[in-house]
Write a protein that holds these residues in place. Structure first.
Motif: not given
Length: 375
Positions: A216-220
């Motif tokens: 998943q995107p790291l920001a998640r």
């Protein structure tokens, strides 16, 4: 690079997935949430941002050349990440404190670090290049992710002292798999520390794509630590400035930490000891060159009616001055005395260090005696 390979890098950036104010062609996109954070940024301010990006790219190219010429032991290039660094650094207040990894040369430049201070460590002439209290920026951290803990500790102290300052920790996508970064996120969230975690996702943890670390995107990942996470187009200097201002503002107001994932690309090698052709294709690099952060802002300025001949001349002159200062600075760095390796290791003298100093002095003297005998 095949579609499946491209998916594995985690770099497929859908427009609805990123905060983006300037697209790859330099076209401005309205964003009701983040436009107010850059409402004060006029054409003159954008010209300044453009100039600084041109300057740091030139400094980076000069330092790379100096390493190839044997003047530096190693150099970690930043080409391609200028917008992520310049945009976020411009959001900082003078009393904020920066904790960086080893690639944030543009941050150091904007914090007033001289070229000779920046290069002395990479030349092997000093253990650190500048006074962190004067520049409000810690010396670069080589241990992956460790600076995130330092940033949280500083922020917790600032909060206890009722300071309005915040800290910011810079690290790459690879660092998010390190225990230090995750521990820092836990502490920051638990104590509502006024800290911003700024991840420059440049696609590669040395030679491994980010998709091997996260599906998943790291920001998640921020969700699991109870803090907001936001993805921004890291090649859009205006969007990076807006997002970082937002994150720092909420930190200063006591709302706790935030995690920013700036999606960008490392156009050069991980360091000058790396060969990126072994793990990525020329097509992949060409695709990202079309998203060049400097070209993007240049196109927007041209469309805004700026005098581009003057803009280009000013940027080139500033870059030439900085490059000349860098080359003059490196030749002026003195070779350190051998015994100076023990300086500044501890705040106070101690017997353990003195024993090492004595042994090393006797070791060096042995070579002097050999030289005398040979003569």
């Amino acid at each position: 690079m095949t579609p499946s390979d491209r998916e594995a890098t985690g770099l497929l950036t859908r427009p609805d997935d990123l905060v983006r104010l300037l697209d790859a062609t330099g076209r401005r996109h309205a964003n009701p949430e983040f436009d107010p954070w850059v409402a004060d940024v006029d054409v003159d301010a954008l010209v300044d941002l453009h100039r600084e990006m041109v300057v740091v790219r030139r400094l980076d190219a000069e330092a790379t050349a100096l390493q190839r010429q044997g003047e530096l032991a190693l150099w970690p290039p930043l080409a391609g990440q200028e917008a992520a660094q310049i945009g976020s650094a411009r959001a900082l207040h003078d009393d904020d404190f920066v904790f960086s990894s080893y690639r944030e040369h543009a941050i150091a430049w904007l914090r007033g670090v001289r070229p000779d201070e920046l290069l002395s460590v990479w030349r092997g002439a000093a253990a650190s290049g500048w006074d962190p209290y004067e520049k409000r920026m810690a010396i670069p951290n080589i241990i992956i992710g460790a600076q995130s803990l330092h940033a949280v500790g500083w922020a917790m102290g600032a909060k206890w002292e009722a300071s309005s300052a915040a800290s910011i920790a810079y690290f790459g996508d690879g660092a998010t798999s390190e225990g230090d970064v995750n521990e820092a996120l836990v502490f920051a969230s638990s104590f509502d520390a006024p800290v911003v975690f700024f991840c420059q996702n440049n696609g590669w943890a040395i030679s491994e794509p980010v998709g091997l670390q996260s599906k998943q995107p790291l920001a998640r990942r921020a969700d699991g630590f109870g803090m907001p996470g936001i993805r921004v187009d890291g090649n859009d200097v205006l969007a990076v400035l807006a997002v970082t201002r937002w994150a720092l503002d909420r930190a200063r107001r006591g709302e706790g930490p935030a995690f920013i994932e700036a999606v960008t690309y490392r156009m050069g090698p991980h360091t000058t000891a790396d060969d990126p052709k072994r793990y990525r294709t020329d097509d992949d690099l060409a695709e990202w060159r079309e998203r060049d952060p400097i070209t993007r802002l240049h196109a927007f300025l041209a469309a805004s009616g700026a005098d581009m001949e003057a803009v280009d001349a000013d940027a080139k002159a500033a870059a030439d001055r900085a490059a000349a200062e860098l080359r003059a600075g490196i030749t002026a760095i003195p070779d350190p005395e051998p015994m100076s390796v023990f300086d500044h290791v501890y705040a106070e003298p101690n017997s353990h260090l003195e024993r090492q100093r004595d042994r090393y002095a006797r070791y060096l003297a042995m070579f002097d005696e050999s030289a005398e005998g040979a003569r």
